[in-house]
Design a protein around this motif. Structure first.
Motif, PDB file in Angstrom:
ATOM      1  N   LEU A 252       8.754  36.406  23.708  1.00 58.37           N
ATOM      2  CA  LEU A 252       7.757  36.217  24.761  1.00 58.37           C
ATOM      3  C   LEU A 252       8.315  35.369  25.895  1.00 58.37           C
ATOM      4  N   LEU A 253       9.029  34.330  25.549  1.00 59.15           N
ATOM      5  CA  LEU A 253       9.616  33.458  26.569  1.00 59.15           C
ATOM      6  C   LEU A 253      10.709  34.175  27.353  1.00 59.15           C
ATOM      7  N   ILE A 254      11.461  35.023  26.679  1.00 63.39           N
ATOM      8  CA  ILE A 254      12.519  35.769  27.364  1.00 63.39           C
ATOM      9  C   ILE A 254      11.923  36.678  28.422  1.00 63.39           C
ATOM     10  N   HIS A 255      10.785  37.301  28.111  1.00 64.89           N
ATOM     11  CA  HIS A 255      10.204  38.310  28.998  1.00 64.89           C
ATOM     12  C   HIS A 255       9.061  37.787  29.853  1.00 64.89           C
ATOM     13  N   ALA A 256       8.737  36.509  29.747  1.00 61.22           N
ATOM     14  CA  ALA A 256       7.564  35.973  30.445  1.00 61.22           C
ATOM     15  C   ALA A 256       7.712  36.092  31.960  1.00 61.22           C
ATOM     16  N   PHE A 257       6.618  36.496  32.629  1.00 59.43           N
ATOM     17  CA  PHE A 257       6.602  36.585  34.087  1.00 59.43           C
ATOM     18  C   PHE A 257       6.392  35.213  34.725  1.00 59.43           C
ATOM     19  N   GLY A 258       5.798  34.315  33.996  1.00 62.54           N
ATOM     20  CA  GLY A 258       5.536  32.980  34.519  1.00 62.54           C
ATOM     21  C   GLY A 258       5.732  31.947  33.429  1.00 62.54           C
ATOM     22  N   PRO A 259       5.563  30.690  33.735  1.00 62.47           N
ATOM     23  CA  PRO A 259       5.797  29.628  32.748  1.00 62.47           C
ATOM     24  C   PRO A 259       4.746  29.615  31.653  1.00 62.47           C
ATOM     25  N   MET A 260       5.162  29.258  30.468  1.00 60.43           N
ATOM     26  CA  MET A 260       4.267  29.010  29.341  1.00 60.43           C
ATOM     27  C   MET A 260       4.147  27.500  29.181  1.00 60.43           C
ATOM     28  N   ASP A 261       2.932  27.008  29.181  1.00 54.84           N
ATOM     29  CA  ASP A 261       2.744  25.556  29.106  1.00 54.84           C
ATOM     30  C   ASP A 261       2.959  25.014  27.703  1.00 54.84           C
ATOM     31  N   VAL A 262       2.237  25.590  26.716  1.00 57.75           N
ATOM     32  CA  VAL A 262       2.260  25.014  25.369  1.00 57.75           C
ATOM     33  C   VAL A 262       2.297  26.131  24.329  1.00 57.75           C
ATOM     34  N   LEU A 263       3.172  25.973  23.354  1.00 60.62           N
ATOM     35  CA  LEU A 263       3.170  26.795  22.149  1.00 60.62           C
ATOM     36  C   LEU A 263       2.632  25.940  21.012  1.00 60.62           C
ATOM     37  N   VAL A 264       1.619  26.430  20.325  1.00 64.01           N
ATOM     38  CA  VAL A 264       1.016  25.694  19.205  1.00 64.01           C
ATOM     39  C   VAL A 264       1.339  26.453  17.929  1.00 64.01           C
ATOM     40  N   LEU A 265       2.127  25.839  17.055  1.00 67.08           N
ATOM     41  CA  LEU A 265       2.635  26.513  15.866  1.00 67.08           C
ATOM     42  C   LEU A 265       1.692  26.319  14.686  1.00 67.08           C
ATOM     43  N   SER A 266       1.326  27.424  14.039  1.00 68.76           N
ATOM     44  CA  SER A 266       0.413  27.358  12.898  1.00 68.76           C
ATOM     45  C   SER A 266       1.118  26.766  11.682  1.00 68.76           C
ATOM     46  N   PRO A 267       0.350  26.318  10.683  1.00 65.15           N
ATOM     47  CA  PRO A 267       0.970  25.783   9.463  1.00 65.15           C
ATOM     48  C   PRO A 267       1.836  26.799   8.730  1.00 65.15           C
ATOM     49  N   GLU A 268       1.652  28.096   9.005  1.00 63.96           N
ATOM     50  CA  GLU A 268       2.437  29.128   8.329  1.00 63.96           C
ATOM     51  C   GLU A 268       3.853  29.257   8.891  1.00 63.96           C
ATOM     52  N   VAL A 269       4.113  28.683  10.057  1.00 62.23           N
ATOM     53  CA  VAL A 269       5.468  28.714  10.615  1.00 62.23           C
ATOM     54  C   VAL A 269       6.326  27.730   9.836  1.00 62.23           C
ATOM     55  N   LYS A 270       7.370  28.229   9.197  1.00 56.74           N
ATOM     56  CA  LYS A 270       8.205  27.374   8.362  1.00 56.74           C
ATOM     57  C   LYS A 270       8.951  26.361   9.214  1.00 56.74           C
ATOM     58  N   GLU A 271       9.226  25.210   8.619  1.00 57.42           N
ATOM     59  CA  GLU A 271       9.839  24.121   9.381  1.00 57.42           C
ATOM     60  C   GLU A 271      11.195  24.489   9.978  1.00 57.42           C
ATOM     61  N   PRO A 272      12.098  25.170   9.257  1.00 55.01           N
ATOM     62  CA  PRO A 272      13.368  25.564   9.905  1.00 55.01           C
ATOM     63  C   PRO A 272      13.141  26.486  11.102  1.00 55.01           C
TER      64      PRO A 272
ATOM     65  N   PRO B  67      19.709  34.307   4.251  1.00 56.80           N
ATOM     66  CA  PRO B  67      19.740  33.472   5.450  1.00 56.80           C
ATOM     67  C   PRO B  67      18.323  33.189   5.949  1.00 56.80           C
ATOM     68  N   ALA B  68      18.170  32.083   6.655  1.00 58.37           N
ATOM     69  CA  ALA B  68      16.877  31.747   7.251  1.00 58.37           C
ATOM     70  C   ALA B  68      16.544  32.736   8.363  1.00 58.37           C
ATOM     71  N   GLY B  69      15.245  32.911   8.590  1.00 61.65           N
ATOM     72  CA  GLY B  69      14.807  33.835   9.621  1.00 61.65           C
ATOM     73  C   GLY B  69      15.354  33.508  10.994  1.00 61.65           C
ATOM     74  N   GLU B  70      15.458  32.230  11.314  1.00 66.08           N
ATOM     75  CA  GLU B  70      15.974  31.825  12.623  1.00 66.08           C
ATOM     76  C   GLU B  70      17.424  32.259  12.796  1.00 66.08           C
ATOM     77  N   ALA B  71      18.221  32.142  11.729  1.00 69.87           N
ATOM     78  CA  ALA B  71      19.624  32.565  11.800  1.00 69.87           C
ATOM     79  C   ALA B  71      19.724  34.077  11.975  1.00 69.87           C
ATOM     80  N   ILE B  72      18.873  34.819  11.278  1.00 71.47           N
ATOM     81  CA  ILE B  72      18.852  36.274  11.427  1.00 71.47           C
ATOM     82  C   ILE B  72      18.516  36.650  12.868  1.00 71.47           C
ATOM     83  N   GLY B  73      17.553  35.950  13.458  1.00 74.18           N
ATOM     84  CA  GLY B  73      17.170  36.238  14.838  1.00 74.18           C
ATOM     85  C   GLY B  73      18.318  36.027  15.810  1.00 74.18           C
ATOM     86  N   LYS B  74      19.066  34.948  15.654  1.00 73.25           N
ATOM     87  CA  LYS B  74      20.207  34.685  16.537  1.00 73.25           C
ATOM     88  C   LYS B  74      21.283  35.753  16.368  1.00 73.25           C
TER      89      LYS B  74
END
Length: 406
Positions: free
Chosen positions: A42-62, A240-247
């Motif tokens: 979303l940030l890569i493709h955003a047309f304008g600035p995003m002010d705040v991302l609020v992460l739910s408890p389901e988002v893993k810490e890594p 591997p962690a999901g973040e590493a797979i994404g990169k």
């Protein structure tokens, strides 16, 4: 307060409503994406600035810390608020070091969350007032990712991935990567009569800024314009962690016009990240009751986690089997459109034993022609999702509300 943009990140979708109640706004004034990886897109493709991302408890810490690192590079004017529903156990210092603005304990009530988000909004506005420049993309036009998935073994997932990769490379004349994300028992290389040349750490070490030569050296060229990426099958290896797979997948996408991914058979972190990054998700099934049942469950699960239906392509393998079911039955029962039908052929196991995909070994065969026709559809109309929408079906719609997406 001036117009701001707040996006809820993470499942369940009801977290969006929970956040809206805490902020005392309507739910449709809050954006939503299903994962940290989807937030990065979303940030890569955003047309304008995003002010705040609020992460739910389901988002893993890594994944949360990885997203914070990404935001620091890509959108330093965006604040992150992390919501937990349990004690932090030392998370707060690590979160602060990563750039997360606040960590909120939901057990303390909605007021703490509202105060944290409003502080983050003020911080983002103040930072934007000094005109932070948005980092420019370094790689020109990026490629596209197509993932192939079935939760039922034996459906033909790896057969389609490898043959479709070769067909797309042939139809387009473009370099194509085929990625084996089934680290337990992956067979992508077997279809090419080869073995992986790298291990999991080698693959995961590729960051989004990896150089062309390094990316090619980690893979193995298995056909004209086709490179394969994977690691030796090891059921005991830690995924591997999901973040590493994404990169890793972004590195592939930055270097190859086409990236085809043989996703794991379960809904693991690696598979879900792959789906988040995929412009097209091919759901393959055979014409049997169990296979069709798995297809229906896959569609329901992917929709439930927030993936849009228009990314799905349904492929029937062994579609000419006389088993009392046909494509019309699948379309009617599953309420889907069948996008491709691959016939049965003895050439498929024969080509596997030869270590040469059937589209290369027997290009005039019915099965090869069917795969090539599907490749032509992707070449002509790849179904690229130009914008990852943070709301339910309202892509690109601008709203003038307190917490609306800008």
């Amino acid at each position: 307060m001036t117009e701001v943009s707040i996006v809820a990140v993470g499942t369940p979708q009801s977290f969006r409503q929970q956040l809206a109640r805490a902020l005392e706004v309507e739910a449709d004034e809050i954006g939503w994406v299903q994962s940290a990886t989807a937030a990065e897109e979303l940030l890569i493709h955003a047309f304008g600035p995003m002010d705040v991302l609020v992460l739910s408890p389901e988002v893993k810490e890594p994944d949360a810390l990885g997203l914070a690192e990404f935001v620091g590079r890509q959108a330093p004017g965006t604040a992150i608020v992390m919501v937990r529903d349990h004690t932090w156990n030392g998370l707060l210092p690590a979160a602060m070091r990563a750039g997360i603005r606040d960590v909120v304990d939901m057990t303390q009530g909605a007021e703490e969350l509202r105060d944290a988000v409003e502080r983050a909004v003020v911080w983002a506005a103040n930072l934007r007032s000094v005109a932070i420049a948005r980092p420019e993309s370094h790689g020109g036009q990026r490629g596209r990712i197509l993932s192939i998935f079935s939760s039922k073994g034996g459906a033909g997932k790896t057969f389609l991935t490898t043959n479709l990769a070769c067909a797309i490379a042939d139809v387009t004349g473009e370099d194509t990567a085929v990625v084996d994300l089934d680290f337990d028992m992956g067979d992508v290389f077997t279809y090419f009569g080869s073995e992986p040349v790298s291990n999991i750490p080698d693959l995961m070490a590729l960051g989004e800024g990896a150089e062309h030569d390094r990316i090619r050296n980690v893979g193995l060229q298995v056909a004209d314009h086709v490179w394969a990426y994977g690691a030796p099958a090891d059921p005991t290896a830690e995924a591997p962690a999901g973040e590493a797979i994404g990169k890793f997948l972004r590195a592939m996408r930055n270097d190859f016009p086409n990236v085809l991914v043989d996703a794991s058979v379960d809904y693991s972190d690696s598979a879900l990240v792959c789906f988040d990054l995929s412009e097209v998700i091919c759901l393959i099934t055979s014409l049997d009751v169990v296979g069709v049942k798995h297809l229906g469950k896959a569609i329901d699960t992917l929709l439930q986690i927030g993936l849009p239906r228009d990314r799905f392509r349904v492929v029937l393998n062994r579609a000419d089997s006389k088993v009392g079911l046909n494509a019309g039955d699948v379309e009617r029962v599953m309420n889907v459109q069948v996008d491709a039908m691959i016939p049965s052929s003895r050439l498929v196991p024969t080509s596997l034993n030869k270590g040469r995909p059937v589209v290369l070994d027997e290009p005039a065969s019915e099965v090869a022609v069917a795969v090539r026709q599907l490749a032509g559809k992707f070449a002509d109309d790849p179904g690229v999702i130009d914008e990852v929408a943070p709301t339910n079906g309202e892509r690109g719609k601008k709203r003038k509300r307190r917490f609306a997406r800008t």
